[in-house]
Design a protein around this motif. Structure first.
Motif, PDB file in Angstrom:
ATOM      1  N   THR A  19      78.785  -1.009  23.841  1.00  0.00           N
ATOM      2  CA  THR A  19      77.590  -0.189  23.683  1.00  0.00           C
ATOM      3  C   THR A  19      77.273   0.510  24.996  1.00  0.00           C
ATOM      4  O   THR A  19      77.655   0.053  26.077  1.00  0.00           O
ATOM      5  CB  THR A  19      76.365  -1.035  23.270  1.00  0.00           C
ATOM      6  OG1 THR A  19      76.120  -2.022  24.266  1.00  0.00           O
ATOM      7  CG2 THR A  19      76.575  -1.699  21.918  1.00  0.00           C
ATOM      8  N   GLY A  20      76.578   1.628  24.875  1.00  0.00           N
ATOM      9  CA  GLY A  20      76.162   2.369  26.051  1.00  0.00           C
ATOM     10  C   GLY A  20      75.087   3.360  25.684  1.00  0.00           C
ATOM     11  O   GLY A  20      74.663   3.461  24.532  1.00  0.00           O
ATOM     12  N   SER A  21      74.641   4.108  26.679  1.00  0.00           N
ATOM     13  CA  SER A  21      73.652   5.154  26.428  1.00  0.00           C
ATOM     14  C   SER A  21      73.904   6.307  27.387  1.00  0.00           C
ATOM     15  O   SER A  21      74.499   6.131  28.454  1.00  0.00           O
ATOM     16  CB  SER A  21      72.233   4.627  26.590  1.00  0.00           C
ATOM     17  OG  SER A  21      72.002   4.235  27.932  1.00  0.00           O
ATOM     18  N   TYR A  22      73.456   7.482  26.970  1.00  0.00           N
ATOM     19  CA  TYR A  22      73.612   8.677  27.782  1.00  0.00           C
ATOM     20  C   TYR A  22      72.457   9.626  27.489  1.00  0.00           C
ATOM     21  O   TYR A  22      72.354  10.144  26.377  1.00  0.00           O
ATOM     22  CB  TYR A  22      74.953   9.351  27.489  1.00  0.00           C
ATOM     23  CG  TYR A  22      75.219  10.563  28.335  1.00  0.00           C
ATOM     24  CD1 TYR A  22      75.542  10.436  29.683  1.00  0.00           C
ATOM     25  CD2 TYR A  22      75.143  11.831  27.797  1.00  0.00           C
ATOM     26  CE1 TYR A  22      75.788  11.552  30.471  1.00  0.00           C
ATOM     27  CE2 TYR A  22      75.385  12.949  28.568  1.00  0.00           C
ATOM     28  CZ  TYR A  22      75.705  12.802  29.903  1.00  0.00           C
ATOM     29  OH  TYR A  22      75.938  13.911  30.686  1.00  0.00           O
ATOM     30  N   ARG A  26      71.984   6.605  22.388  1.00  0.00           N
ATOM     31  CA  ARG A  26      72.677   5.325  22.474  1.00  0.00           C
ATOM     32  C   ARG A  26      73.894   5.386  21.575  1.00  0.00           C
ATOM     33  O   ARG A  26      73.918   6.110  20.581  1.00  0.00           O
ATOM     34  CB  ARG A  26      71.752   4.202  22.041  1.00  0.00           C
ATOM     35  CG  ARG A  26      70.563   4.106  22.963  1.00  0.00           C
ATOM     36  CD  ARG A  26      70.100   2.734  23.127  1.00  0.00           C
ATOM     37  NE  ARG A  26      69.012   2.753  24.107  1.00  0.00           N
ATOM     38  CZ  ARG A  26      68.620   1.714  24.776  1.00  0.00           C
ATOM     39  NH1 ARG A  26      69.223   0.574  24.593  1.00  0.00           N
ATOM     40  NH2 ARG A  26      67.637   1.794  25.622  1.00  0.00           N
ATOM     41  N   TYR A  27      74.922   4.611  21.936  1.00  0.00           N
ATOM     42  CA  TYR A  27      76.144   4.610  21.134  1.00  0.00           C
ATOM     43  C   TYR A  27      76.788   3.236  21.118  1.00  0.00           C
ATOM     44  O   TYR A  27      76.538   2.397  21.973  1.00  0.00           O
ATOM     45  CB  TYR A  27      77.137   5.665  21.616  1.00  0.00           C
ATOM     46  CG  TYR A  27      77.544   5.542  23.069  1.00  0.00           C
ATOM     47  CD1 TYR A  27      78.634   4.776  23.443  1.00  0.00           C
ATOM     48  CD2 TYR A  27      76.846   6.217  24.063  1.00  0.00           C
ATOM     49  CE1 TYR A  27      79.014   4.671  24.771  1.00  0.00           C
ATOM     50  CE2 TYR A  27      77.215   6.123  25.393  1.00  0.00           C
ATOM     51  CZ  TYR A  27      78.307   5.344  25.733  1.00  0.00           C
ATOM     52  OH  TYR A  27      78.673   5.242  27.051  1.00  0.00           O
ATOM     53  N   GLU A  58      67.332   6.722  21.594  1.00  0.00           N
ATOM     54  CA  GLU A  58      66.625   5.659  22.324  1.00  0.00           C
ATOM     55  C   GLU A  58      65.223   5.539  21.767  1.00  0.00           C
ATOM     56  O   GLU A  58      64.769   6.426  21.074  1.00  0.00           O
ATOM     57  CB  GLU A  58      66.567   6.013  23.822  1.00  0.00           C
ATOM     58  CG  GLU A  58      67.905   5.866  24.496  1.00  0.00           C
ATOM     59  CD  GLU A  58      67.831   6.079  26.000  1.00  0.00           C
ATOM     60  OE1 GLU A  58      66.893   6.745  26.498  1.00  0.00           O
ATOM     61  OE2 GLU A  58      68.717   5.573  26.687  1.00  0.00           O
ATOM     62  N   ASN A  61      67.644  -0.859  20.555  1.00  0.00           N
ATOM     63  CA  ASN A  61      69.051  -1.227  20.446  1.00  0.00           C
ATOM     64  C   ASN A  61      69.522  -1.047  18.998  1.00  0.00           C
ATOM     65  O   ASN A  61      68.744  -0.704  18.114  1.00  0.00           O
ATOM     66  CB  ASN A  61      69.285  -2.654  20.960  1.00  0.00           C
ATOM     67  CG  ASN A  61      68.612  -3.712  20.115  1.00  0.00           C
ATOM     68  OD1 ASN A  61      68.218  -3.489  18.981  1.00  0.00           O
ATOM     69  ND2 ASN A  61      68.479  -4.905  20.679  1.00  0.00           N
ATOM     70  N   TYR A  62      70.791  -1.316  18.758  1.00  0.00           N
ATOM     71  CA  TYR A  62      71.403  -1.105  17.447  1.00  0.00           C
ATOM     72  C   TYR A  62      70.683  -1.888  16.353  1.00  0.00           C
ATOM     73  O   TYR A  62      70.361  -1.344  15.294  1.00  0.00           O
ATOM     74  CB  TYR A  62      72.879  -1.504  17.504  1.00  0.00           C
ATOM     75  CG  TYR A  62      73.619  -1.301  16.222  1.00  0.00           C
ATOM     76  CD1 TYR A  62      74.067  -0.035  15.851  1.00  0.00           C
ATOM     77  CD2 TYR A  62      73.883  -2.364  15.366  1.00  0.00           C
ATOM     78  CE1 TYR A  62      74.752   0.163  14.668  1.00  0.00           C
ATOM     79  CE2 TYR A  62      74.569  -2.173  14.188  1.00  0.00           C
ATOM     80  CZ  TYR A  62      74.998  -0.903  13.841  1.00  0.00           C
ATOM     81  OH  TYR A  62      75.668  -0.708  12.660  1.00  0.00           O
ATOM     82  N   THR A  65      67.083  -0.559  15.435  1.00  0.00           N
ATOM     83  CA  THR A  65      66.959   0.833  14.992  1.00  0.00           C
ATOM     84  C   THR A  65      67.151   0.920  13.482  1.00  0.00           C
ATOM     85  O   THR A  65      68.062   0.298  12.926  1.00  0.00           O
ATOM     86  CB  THR A  65      68.001   1.714  15.708  1.00  0.00           C
ATOM     87  OG1 THR A  65      67.790   1.609  17.114  1.00  0.00           O
ATOM     88  CG2 THR A  65      67.891   3.168  15.287  1.00  0.00           C
ATOM     89  N   LYS A  70      70.623   6.204  12.378  1.00  0.00           N
ATOM     90  CA  LYS A  70      71.985   6.040  12.894  1.00  0.00           C
ATOM     91  C   LYS A  70      72.922   7.038  12.225  1.00  0.00           C
ATOM     92  O   LYS A  70      72.753   7.377  11.050  1.00  0.00           O
ATOM     93  CB  LYS A  70      72.483   4.619  12.637  1.00  0.00           C
ATOM     94  CG  LYS A  70      71.663   3.563  13.341  1.00  0.00           C
ATOM     95  CD  LYS A  70      72.121   2.184  12.938  1.00  0.00           C
ATOM     96  CE  LYS A  70      71.212   1.104  13.476  1.00  0.00           C
ATOM     97  NZ  LYS A  70      71.586  -0.229  12.965  1.00  0.00           N
TER      98      LYS A  70
END
Length: 98
Positions: A19-22, A26-27, A58, A61-62, A65, A70
């Motif tokens: 997982t990450g975010s940019y 989030r992805y 954001e 978290n997964y 949400t 998604k």
């Protein structure tokens, strides 16, 4: 731009999700088993592993949400599929689809 070279490997994805975010997106990248084809007799199903990429906005978290927020895409579960997924993440970010 999301650049995961040197941060992620197929060996990691075989056992765990990433997982990450940019910048507000989030992805998640994970190995998922999908039904690809059902046989004519209805008894057998063929399954294959795919790389599932999921994005959402954001701050949550997964798990927290809502599903309707998604957006996901499947890719081949191989090194080339991983880089296709990263390219997709970047295209979705540029288009604001999160």
């Amino acid at each position: 731009m999301i650049d995961l070279h040197g941060q992620i490997s197929m060996a990691f994805l075989k056992k765990s999700r990433f997982t990450g975010s940019y910048q507000g997106m989030r992805y998640l990248l994970q190995k998922t088993e999908r039904v690809v084809e059902k046989s004519g007799d209805g008894q057998q199903e063929e399954r294959e592993n795919v790389l599932e990429a999921v994005i959402w906005p954001e701050p949550y978290n997964y798990e927290m949400t809502k599903e309707e927020k998604k957006h996901s895409q499947d890719f081949p579960f191989c090194q080339e599929g991983l880089w296709e997924a990263v390219d997709w993440l970047n295209r979705e970010f540029e288009a604001g689809n999160f």
